[in-house]
Design a protein around this motif. Structure first.
Motif, short mmCIF file in Angstrom:
data_model
loop_
_atom_site.label_atom_id
_atom_site.label_comp_id
_atom_site.label_asym_id
_atom_site.label_seq_id
_atom_site.Cartn_x
_atom_site.Cartn_y
_atom_site.Cartn_z
N LEU A 168 48.45 37.05 42.85
CA LEU A 168 47.84 38.42 42.66
C LEU A 168 46.29 38.28 42.31
CD1 LEU A 168 50.63 40.66 41.09
CD2 LEU A 168 50.04 40.40 43.48
N HIS A 169 45.87 37.77 41.18
CA HIS A 169 44.65 37.50 40.63
C HIS A 169 44.53 36.52 39.59
CE1 HIS A 169 46.36 40.39 37.40
NE2 HIS A 169 45.58 39.50 36.61
N THR A 170 43.34 35.97 39.20
CA THR A 170 42.78 35.13 38.33
C THR A 170 42.19 35.91 37.20
OG1 THR A 170 43.05 33.36 39.67
CG2 THR A 170 41.59 33.30 37.70
N MET A 171 42.26 35.82 35.88
CA MET A 171 41.50 36.49 35.18
C MET A 171 40.63 35.72 34.37
SD MET A 171 41.03 37.18 31.40
CE MET A 171 42.48 37.33 30.40
N ILE A 172 39.20 36.21 34.24
CA ILE A 172 38.33 35.45 33.47
C ILE A 172 37.59 36.55 32.50
CG2 ILE A 172 37.89 33.82 35.02
CD1 ILE A 172 35.50 35.09 36.13
N ARG A 173 37.32 36.03 31.51
CA ARG A 173 36.51 36.91 30.27
C ARG A 173 35.26 36.77 30.46
NH1 ARG A 173 41.25 34.85 27.49
NH2 ARG A 173 42.42 36.46 26.79
N VAL A 174 34.50 38.02 30.46
CA VAL A 174 32.99 38.08 30.58
C VAL A 174 32.22 38.69 29.60
CG1 VAL A 174 33.45 37.83 33.27
CG2 VAL A 174 33.11 40.14 32.02
N GLY A 175 31.12 38.41 29.39
CA GLY A 175 30.11 38.69 28.07
C GLY A 175 29.58 39.85 28.63
N ASP A 176 29.22 40.48 29.77
CA ASP A 176 28.54 41.51 30.33
C ASP A 176 29.14 41.92 31.48
OD1 ASP A 176 26.73 43.42 31.75
OD2 ASP A 176 25.12 42.77 30.48
N LEU A 177 30.21 42.96 31.61
CA LEU A 177 30.90 43.28 32.54
C LEU A 177 29.98 43.77 33.86
CD1 LEU A 177 33.61 43.82 33.74
CD2 LEU A 177 33.73 45.97 32.90
N ASP A 178 28.98 44.54 33.65
CA ASP A 178 28.22 44.94 34.64
C ASP A 178 27.36 44.02 35.43
OD1 ASP A 178 28.83 47.84 34.41
OD2 ASP A 178 27.53 48.39 32.90
N ARG A 179 26.96 43.09 34.61
CA ARG A 179 26.17 41.79 35.21
C ARG A 179 27.18 40.91 35.99
NH1 ARG A 179 24.86 37.33 30.90
NH2 ARG A 179 27.11 37.15 30.93
N SER A 180 28.54 40.88 35.46
CA SER A 180 29.38 40.13 36.35
C SER A 180 30.00 40.62 37.47
CB SER A 180 30.71 39.80 35.41
OG SER A 180 30.44 38.84 34.37
N ILE A 181 29.97 42.30 37.56
CA ILE A 181 30.43 42.99 38.52
C ILE A 181 29.14 42.77 39.63
CG2 ILE A 181 30.55 45.33 39.61
CD1 ILE A 181 32.34 45.85 36.84
N VAL A 209 25.94 39.47 45.13
CA VAL A 209 25.82 37.98 45.52
C VAL A 209 26.75 37.33 46.30
CG1 VAL A 209 25.22 35.75 44.31
CG2 VAL A 209 24.29 37.65 43.45
N LEU A 210 28.24 37.73 45.87
CA LEU A 210 29.34 36.90 46.56
C LEU A 210 29.97 37.87 47.75
CD1 LEU A 210 31.29 34.64 43.96
CD2 LEU A 210 29.22 34.07 45.49
N GLY A 211 29.55 39.18 47.81
CA GLY A 211 30.11 40.12 48.65
C GLY A 211 31.43 40.63 48.52
N MET A 212 31.84 40.59 47.11
CA MET A 212 33.32 41.28 46.91
C MET A 212 32.81 42.61 46.97
SD MET A 212 34.78 38.22 44.38
CE MET A 212 35.09 36.59 44.82
N LYS A 213 33.95 43.18 46.83
CA LYS A 213 34.14 44.70 46.52
C LYS A 213 34.68 44.88 45.18
CE LYS A 213 33.09 45.78 50.75
NZ LYS A 213 31.64 45.91 50.80
N LEU A 214 34.01 45.85 44.26
CA LEU A 214 34.67 46.36 43.22
C LEU A 214 35.97 47.17 43.78
CD1 LEU A 214 34.70 46.80 40.02
CD2 LEU A 214 33.22 48.54 40.40
N LEU A 215 37.18 46.79 43.14
CA LEU A 215 38.36 47.44 43.82
C LEU A 215 38.81 48.26 42.48
CD1 LEU A 215 40.12 44.10 44.89
CD2 LEU A 215 38.81 45.70 46.29
N SER A 216 38.70 47.87 41.28
CA SER A 216 39.12 49.00 40.37
C SER A 216 38.49 48.68 39.10
CB SER A 216 40.57 49.10 40.15
OG SER A 216 40.87 48.00 39.55
#
Length: 125
Positions: free
Chosen positions: A4-17, A23-30
């Motif tokens: 289903l998914h892989t989880m990674i922890r990020v330090g700045d959510l907006d920067r990562s989104i 940059v990678l062309g993904m969609k914000l799904l939720s």
């Protein structure tokens, strides 16, 4: 069963989104905030219904040690060199230029997300 998914922890959510969508062309799904647990989850992915990436932001944590067990996230691309060019144009970091893998012929490249996670581009055959 399916992944289903892989989880990674990020330090700045907006920067990562921004990285994964722009940059990678993904969609914000939720994106869901859990104030009681002091974390926010955002899921990104491609519209093909495949596996997703869960970006987890824990309130107040801006940096993580990745350790040496995690390897990378792999993304199939039509043209690895063009994908690297796009990452560079959008301010991303290419850590291995497109070319045949060592001991093989598959064309691969590596880029890095804002938290230092490696993303492998694997060129379609």
């Amino acid at each position: 069963m399916r992944i289903l998914h892989t989880m990674i922890r990020v330090g700045d959510l907006d920067r990562s989104i921004n990285f994964y969508t722009r940059v990678l062309g993904m969609k914000l799904l939720s994106r869901n905030d859990f104030p009681g647990g002091e974390f926010t989850l955002a899921f990104v992915g491609y519209e093909d219904g495949g596996a997703e990436i869960e970006l987890t932001y824990n309130y107040g944590v801006t940096q993580y040690e990745q350790g040496n067990a995690f390897g990378h996230i792999a993304v199939e691309v039509d043209d690895a060199a063009a994908a690297c060019d796009r990452v560079r144009e959008l301010g991303g970091k290419v850590t291995r230029e497109a070319g045949p893998m060592k001991h093989g012929t598959t064309v691969i490249a590596f880029v890095e997300d804002p938290d230092g996670y490696k993303i492998e581009f694997i060129q379609k055959r």
